[in-house]
Scaffold this motif. Structure first.
Motif, mmCIF file in Angstrom:
data_model
loop_
_atom_site.group_PDB
_atom_site.id
_atom_site.type_symbol
_atom_site.label_atom_id
_atom_site.label_comp_id
_atom_site.label_asym_id
_atom_site.label_seq_id
_atom_site.Cartn_x
_atom_site.Cartn_y
_atom_site.Cartn_z
ATOM 1 N N MET A 1 -24.300 -36.009 26.248
ATOM 2 C CA MET A 1 -23.017 -36.163 25.379
ATOM 3 C C MET A 1 -22.048 -37.011 26.203
ATOM 4 S SD MET A 1 -22.136 -35.435 22.494
ATOM 5 C CE MET A 1 -20.837 -35.288 21.457
ATOM 6 N N GLU A 2 -22.214 -36.604 27.582
ATOM 7 C CA GLU A 2 -21.074 -37.445 28.503
ATOM 8 C C GLU A 2 -21.501 -39.092 28.650
ATOM 9 O OE1 GLU A 2 -17.887 -38.187 30.741
ATOM 10 O OE2 GLU A 2 -18.540 -36.262 29.979
ATOM 11 N N GLY A 3 -22.960 -39.056 28.488
ATOM 12 C CA GLY A 3 -23.321 -40.767 28.600
ATOM 13 C C GLY A 3 -23.001 -41.099 27.227
ATOM 14 N N HIS A 4 -22.702 -40.765 26.366
ATOM 15 C CA HIS A 4 -22.377 -41.373 24.935
ATOM 16 C C HIS A 4 -20.765 -41.766 25.108
ATOM 17 C CE1 HIS A 4 -22.106 -42.054 20.576
ATOM 18 N NE2 HIS A 4 -20.852 -40.940 20.842
ATOM 19 N N ARG A 5 -20.280 -40.558 25.410
ATOM 20 C CA ARG A 5 -18.708 -41.148 25.708
ATOM 21 C C ARG A 5 -18.327 -42.246 26.585
ATOM 22 N NH1 ARG A 5 -17.434 -34.943 26.608
ATOM 23 N NH2 ARG A 5 -17.545 -34.175 24.452
ATOM 24 N N GLU A 6 -19.257 -42.202 27.654
ATOM 25 C CA GLU A 6 -18.961 -43.283 28.638
ATOM 26 C C GLU A 6 -19.585 -44.550 28.011
ATOM 27 O OE1 GLU A 6 -21.116 -42.238 32.130
ATOM 28 O OE2 GLU A 6 -19.916 -40.616 32.761
ATOM 29 N N PHE A 7 -20.392 -44.657 27.033
ATOM 30 C CA PHE A 7 -20.894 -45.902 26.654
ATOM 31 C C PHE A 7 -19.963 -46.406 25.547
ATOM 32 C CE2 PHE A 7 -23.525 -48.024 23.422
ATOM 33 C CZ PHE A 7 -23.766 -49.045 23.976
ATOM 34 N N VAL A 8 -19.331 -45.371 24.902
ATOM 35 C CA VAL A 8 -18.217 -45.756 23.785
ATOM 36 C C VAL A 8 -16.980 -46.246 24.485
ATOM 37 C CG1 VAL A 8 -16.857 -44.841 21.972
ATOM 38 C CG2 VAL A 8 -19.012 -44.253 21.891
ATOM 39 N N ALA A 9 -16.713 -45.663 25.354
ATOM 40 C CA ALA A 9 -15.591 -46.027 26.247
ATOM 41 C C ALA A 9 -15.839 -47.561 26.897
ATOM 42 C CB ALA A 9 -15.024 -45.235 27.425
ATOM 43 N N PHE A 10 -16.764 -47.693 27.377
ATOM 44 C CA PHE A 10 -17.389 -49.086 27.873
ATOM 45 C C PHE A 10 -17.317 -50.072 26.696
ATOM 46 C CE2 PHE A 10 -20.833 -52.345 28.471
ATOM 47 C CZ PHE A 10 -20.399 -52.885 29.640
ATOM 48 N N LEU A 11 -17.769 -49.847 25.648
ATOM 49 C CA LEU A 11 -17.763 -50.748 24.395
ATOM 50 C C LEU A 11 -16.323 -51.235 24.041
ATOM 51 C CD1 LEU A 11 -20.898 -49.577 22.251
ATOM 52 C CD2 LEU A 11 -20.781 -51.727 23.881
ATOM 53 N N LEU A 12 -15.620 -49.960 23.938
ATOM 54 C CA LEU A 12 -14.254 -50.457 23.498
ATOM 55 C C LEU A 12 -13.439 -51.079 24.620
ATOM 56 C CD1 LEU A 12 -13.479 -46.928 21.989
ATOM 57 C CD2 LEU A 12 -13.817 -49.150 20.615
ATOM 58 N N ASP A 13 -13.773 -50.886 25.934
ATOM 59 C CA ASP A 13 -13.077 -51.780 27.039
ATOM 60 C C ASP A 13 -13.439 -53.111 27.067
ATOM 61 O OD1 ASP A 13 -11.601 -51.741 29.245
ATOM 62 O OD2 ASP A 13 -13.286 -52.333 30.335
ATOM 63 N N ARG A 14 -14.801 -53.556 26.779
ATOM 64 C CA ARG A 14 -15.113 -54.681 26.756
ATOM 65 C C ARG A 14 -14.990 -55.456 25.369
ATOM 66 N NH1 ARG A 14 -15.674 -57.378 30.200
ATOM 67 N NH2 ARG A 14 -17.096 -58.936 29.157
ATOM 68 N N LEU A 15 -14.665 -54.537 24.224
ATOM 69 C CA LEU A 15 -13.947 -55.252 23.081
ATOM 70 C C LEU A 15 -12.630 -55.590 23.288
ATOM 71 C CD1 LEU A 15 -14.154 -55.914 20.137
ATOM 72 C CD2 LEU A 15 -13.848 -53.666 19.552
ATOM 73 N N LYS A 16 -11.833 -54.766 23.835
ATOM 74 C CA LYS A 16 -10.354 -55.132 24.279
ATOM 75 C C LYS A 16 -10.343 -56.317 25.380
ATOM 76 C CE LYS A 16 -8.968 -50.632 25.110
ATOM 77 N NZ LYS A 16 -8.179 -49.573 25.218
#
Length: 108
Positions: A1-16
């Protein structure tokens, strides 16, 4: 589950980051950066609501001054095909409140 949160955070950061880069490019063309700030606030607000899925999409429209035939084919026929064949969020059973669409529009 932790990897999922990190991936979502990475995608949102890249989008911003992408939004910031596009704003910098638009600013060099004379456009305002206020739109980019609003988009980043929207991204942050949706992330707080639990956005899980980012879905990329492209839209094609006929350029201004195109012939009538080209406008009909590109705008109507392409729009019909796109709507009926690309409703992947429905096929994947993704709830609308968990979906953030990112898109680009091409004029041909």
């Amino acid at each position: 589950m932790e990897g999922h949160r990190e991936f979502v955070a990475f995608l949102l950061d890249r989008l911003k980051t992408f939004v910031q880069e596009e704003a910098a490019f638009a600013a060099s063309s004379g456009s305002s950066a206020a739109v980019a700030e609003e988009e980043q606030r929207f991204i942050d607000a949706e992330a707080e609501h639990g956005v899980v899925y980012l879905m990329g999409e492209a839209t094609v429209t006929a350029a201004a001054g195109s012939s009538l035939l080209k406008r009909v084919v590109v705008n109507s026929v392409y729009g019909f095909i796109r709507k009926n064949l690309r409703e992947s969020h429905k096929a994947l059973s993704i709830l609308k409140n968990q979906l953030l669409r990112v898109g680009v529009t091409y004029e041909i």
